[in-house]
Design an enzyme around this catalytic site. Sequence first.
Site, PDB file in Angstrom:
ATOM      1  N   LYS C 212      -0.805  -4.593  -0.600  1.00  0.00           N
ATOM      2  CA  LYS C 212      -1.651  -4.868  -1.762  1.00  0.00           C
ATOM      3  C   LYS C 212      -0.760  -5.097  -2.976  1.00  0.00           C
ATOM      4  O   LYS C 212      -0.189  -4.164  -3.522  1.00  0.00           O
ATOM      5  CB  LYS C 212      -2.624  -3.722  -2.038  1.00  0.00           C
ATOM      6  CG  LYS C 212      -3.654  -4.168  -3.102  1.00  0.00           C
ATOM      7  CD  LYS C 212      -4.288  -3.047  -3.859  1.00  0.00           C
ATOM      8  CE  LYS C 212      -3.538  -2.607  -5.089  1.00  0.00           C
ATOM      9  NZ  LYS C 212      -3.444  -3.651  -6.141  1.00  0.00           N
ATOM     10  N   SER C 265       3.582   3.844 -11.112  1.00  0.00           N
ATOM     11  CA  SER C 265       3.778   4.930 -12.077  1.00  0.00           C
ATOM     12  C   SER C 265       3.735   6.291 -11.379  1.00  0.00           C
ATOM     13  O   SER C 265       3.117   6.444 -10.323  1.00  0.00           O
ATOM     14  CB  SER C 265       2.684   4.886 -13.140  1.00  0.00           C
ATOM     15  OG  SER C 265       1.457   5.278 -12.553  1.00  0.00           O
ATOM     16  N   GLU C 286       8.140   5.305  -4.956  1.00  0.00           N
ATOM     17  CA  GLU C 286       9.174   4.906  -5.881  1.00  0.00           C
ATOM     18  C   GLU C 286       8.491   4.815  -7.234  1.00  0.00           C
ATOM     19  O   GLU C 286       7.700   3.903  -7.474  1.00  0.00           O
ATOM     20  CB  GLU C 286       9.791   3.582  -5.419  1.00  0.00           C
ATOM     21  CG  GLU C 286      11.211   3.401  -5.853  1.00  0.00           C
ATOM     22  CD  GLU C 286      11.299   2.741  -7.208  1.00  0.00           C
ATOM     23  OE1 GLU C 286      11.208   1.521  -7.261  1.00  0.00           O
ATOM     24  OE2 GLU C 286      11.417   3.476  -8.216  1.00  0.00           O
ATOM     25  N   GLU C 417       7.923   7.413 -20.385  1.00  0.00           N
ATOM     26  CA  GLU C 417       8.316   6.081 -19.969  1.00  0.00           C
ATOM     27  C   GLU C 417       7.483   5.050 -20.721  1.00  0.00           C
ATOM     28  O   GLU C 417       6.266   5.092 -20.686  1.00  0.00           O
ATOM     29  CB  GLU C 417       8.091   5.924 -18.462  1.00  0.00           C
ATOM     30  CG  GLU C 417       8.690   4.649 -17.896  1.00  0.00           C
ATOM     31  CD  GLU C 417       8.448   4.495 -16.404  1.00  0.00           C
ATOM     32  OE1 GLU C 417       7.419   5.019 -15.936  1.00  0.00           O
ATOM     33  OE2 GLU C 417       9.286   3.866 -15.727  1.00  0.00           O
TER      34      GLU C 417
END
Lengths: 322, 283, 507
Positions: C212, C265, C286, C417
Amino acid sequence: MANISLKMPGGGRFVISHYPVDAIGIEERAASFTKRSIKGESKLDLLYLALSMCDLTTLEGADTEGKIRQLCAKAIHPVSPFAVSEIEKITNKKMRPIPSVAAVCVYQNMVPYAKKYLGDSKINIAAVSTAFPASAVSTDIKLRDVKKCIELGATEIDMVIDRGAFLSGKYQKVFDEIVAVKDICAGKAHLKVILETGELVTYDNVRLASMMSMYAGADFIKTSTGKVTPGATIPVTLVMLQAIQDYYDETNIQIGMKPAGGIRTAKQAIHYLCMVNEVMGADWMNPDMFRFGASAIVNDILKQIFKQYSGKYYYSYDFAID
Amino acid sequence: MTSGLNVLKTIKLYMNGEFVRGESGKYSTMKYYNSDKHYAHITLGSRKDFRGAVESSHAAQPGWSGKTAYNRGQILYRMAEMMEGKRAEIISVLKDTNGLSEKEANAEVDGAIDSFVYYAGFSDKYTSLVDNINPINGPFHNFTSSEAMGVTVLVCEKKLNLGRFAAQMSAIICGGNSCIALLSENYWSVVASLGEVFATSDLPKGTINILATTNNELLEWFAGHMEVKAVSFQDQDEAAIYKVKEWGIDNMKRIILPRKDALCLEMISDYLEFKTSWHPIGF
Amino acid sequence: MIKKTSKTKKPVKAVKTVKVVKAEKKSKGFKIDYSPSLEGTSIVTIKPRNELFIGGKFVAPKSNKYFDTVNPATGEKISELALANKDDVDSAVKAARHAYNGEWGKMSGKDRGRLLFRVARILQERAREFAVLETLDGGKPIKESRDVDVPLAAQHFFYHAGWADKLDYLAPNKKVSPVGVCGQIIPWNFPLLMAAWKLAPALACGNTVVLKPAETTSLTALLLADVFNEAGFPAGVVNIITGAGETGAALVNHPDVNKIAFTGSTDVGKLIAKSIAHSNKKLSLELGGKSANIIFADAAIDQAIEGVVNGIYFNQGHVCCAGSRLLVEESIVDEVVKKLQRRLDMIRVGNPLDKNTDLGAINSLEQLNKINELVDLGKKEGGDFYQSSSPLPKKGYYFAPCMFSNVTSAHTLNRIEIFGPVLTIQTFRTPDEAITKANDSRYGLAAGIWSEKGSKNLKIAGALKAGVVWVNTYNKFDAASPFGGFAESGWGREGGRHGLFSYLKID
């Protein structure tokens, strides 16, 4: 950071600290300038600028008065007025006047001919000196070479540093020689110091030699004699530009840069100028601060200029060989 | 309009990226299988040619091992692609001169392609398996890294087996070595095609050189040549192997003998040197 | 829930700006006008509407719903994507399972490798097409998609193709087998490359896949479907379903998926981990990062500056491992800040299709708004703000690169972040302090060290809690180099020998 301690001419010592250079990093940044794509009017502007920055060079044992006469004619009129008028007829466009080059670069004994055939044009006469290219003679002979060149009419001196002394760590000798040459030149001729980067090999050495030369009084630093391969490369020039930038930050003095040897095409010239633009800014984008030590490049630049005007690729016959 | 007379074939040495005649003028006449009909002349390499091949491979080796492993893998893969393109040509040649059937000849080509692809896929991986970081009893970063040996001579098997030949060749150059292949009679028919595969695969000139030879004629020369760092002796000739081992001692040549399995990691590490480096760890 | 695009917010006035004082120079030269050098787009054909890729064919979504995808450089719609619902996800997983139990499951490693080599070659041949599409869909400069994304993606397939028949080397004396059907969810920052990072190892190990892609950037993944067909993959080995959060959730929760791989995220990663915690599904993640880039006084300073620029402004800062926190040895901070400011002004922000553009468009309006909000917060919290004077295009989603110097670990921007071209700068005095500050983060993805002293570099590299350490360089990726994070930056590695383990069962 490496620290080299040097004695100053008037007594006392000073220390040149210089940054190391990472080879992979510098080469990556250098490559980014070759990806710039300049088109249209900007490209034409750059081609004209590059032409006005050329030091048309002949440094052969076989140089004669006739050779110099031809060189000077080309320096003044890189392309014949006839070729220009032909283009204007074909394209029905007025062509911006082709500028003269910045200087001619010759050996000591050719300087009088250069003076004779350049007449009252504003083109500089750069004389290679200090027993160019190897500089493998005593210091006093190097200095006499410089004096003679200036006597004969040179307005610029391109000296070479003593690479043997540099590579064996005799930095004081290298420094003192530049100071002595500058002494002779001051007020009479601008001084370019040739580092012969191909013999210095590492970027660290190039940066150190650049800083040393500038502190010793260079007005310009130059990559190569053209007698050793490799000559100028974009990464080496970038290292020297960064040194010039740091020197400017420290002293507020603008030093010029001249890559020489191995620059043959207009495309390369444009890459170099993109680099100067992005690293140094507009203040270095003129012949007082940047020169190309190259001869073959003039015809390639002219071909590109003619192409911009006419839309066609030109062959070499229209452009005189010097 | 052609006259109906074919242009006869000439098979030359593949040296330094070019096809050359060889300085001795020596040649052999190849015949069609089980026939007296002339097939082609093939130039045989002399000791001077061999000497030239070593110079060429020696000059090429640093550049070849300086390429990234990915690059070398791409070139090996390209050899497979070029080989595939020459399938029909090689099959016809093997049928005409070696007497192989269509099926056997196809299998030979398949074998070579499999080998090129296998090692193309190993080139950027083998260091993950054979190199190491070593756990030293002290504050040092210690690593063992593999390097090429240098110029390697490959003496092919007597019997034709393109799969094994391609495997040996690929394993040798995979690790960054350059290679001089000495091909005996059963391989003469494919010398030209192989040379053309190597010449069109973006392989830097001199990385592989091919000489056709006969009867171990060059044995003394390659076994004794001081610039040859390794010999891969694939021919099962005991007497010859003993000679090579003896004459190779002067420069401590690495002598590599045949492996049963031609497609394996060990084939690559056979042609590697291992360097261990130390570096202190501390502010 | 697909958000409708809203009008761009007006930028907030700057609170405090410190500009470098330039010495008075007479300008005797001229500035080059880099007129746009646009890459042509005719090489790409974008379908007005894209279907789902299931069982080797493009099929309409059972939901009958489609959503728009936009070119962030202009803000204009360029295509429509199918919205996969739970039933579509089920079809895809069934197709993957069918292929796994069938032809693919029986195929030798050698043949799997052959197919993957073909994909690599086709990608190399169609490189320009993929690069242009990637730029149109996601907004990254053509220079980057052409020179970084596409070549790395091709390398990733080439590298993993070679492993397919060599897996036994990974576990001597043990039996190695694939895990089965893998559900893979990838982000919008490197759409094609992330697809390659997920597909290549999974397929090399013998698994089948339902992928996806991110909802704002699905076009290059869908073009890849073309390549898999061209290469001759059996139907159902690779399935590509488009959609947003709900589609992803349906995939994660599907009972017949053996393994989930997610890049995105940290927040969403944790949600995924939670939803499959009570299952036997394998999971690799990741996630985000707030990576430190450390410059010592004995660094090659000019190259360090380049490295910092590359670390945070490459790909508009949309990089999980971006060097978003700069730690500078206090003795050289003034010089570093000055050089950085000078360098920032030379970054060209513009049309991503322009070959002269260094920094392209922000990937979506949503992301642009988020960056603006955070920068406003940063200005309120204090620090010296400097922003590039590069002019921005009038249309589209753009943000000029900026930095906050004189900030500390307590500042919000130093901790969260941002995922944009925003750099924070703080100082340290000693290597110990640098390490402590660098490790002061819940993340642990990457770090950079700039020093010419080898032993120091090695020691610091050993002490940093980061899965990737770059010394005297930054943002370098290679198929052979394992990539992944410590702590809340994720689980597992991608690339290299280590990257294969999450796609294998070893008994």
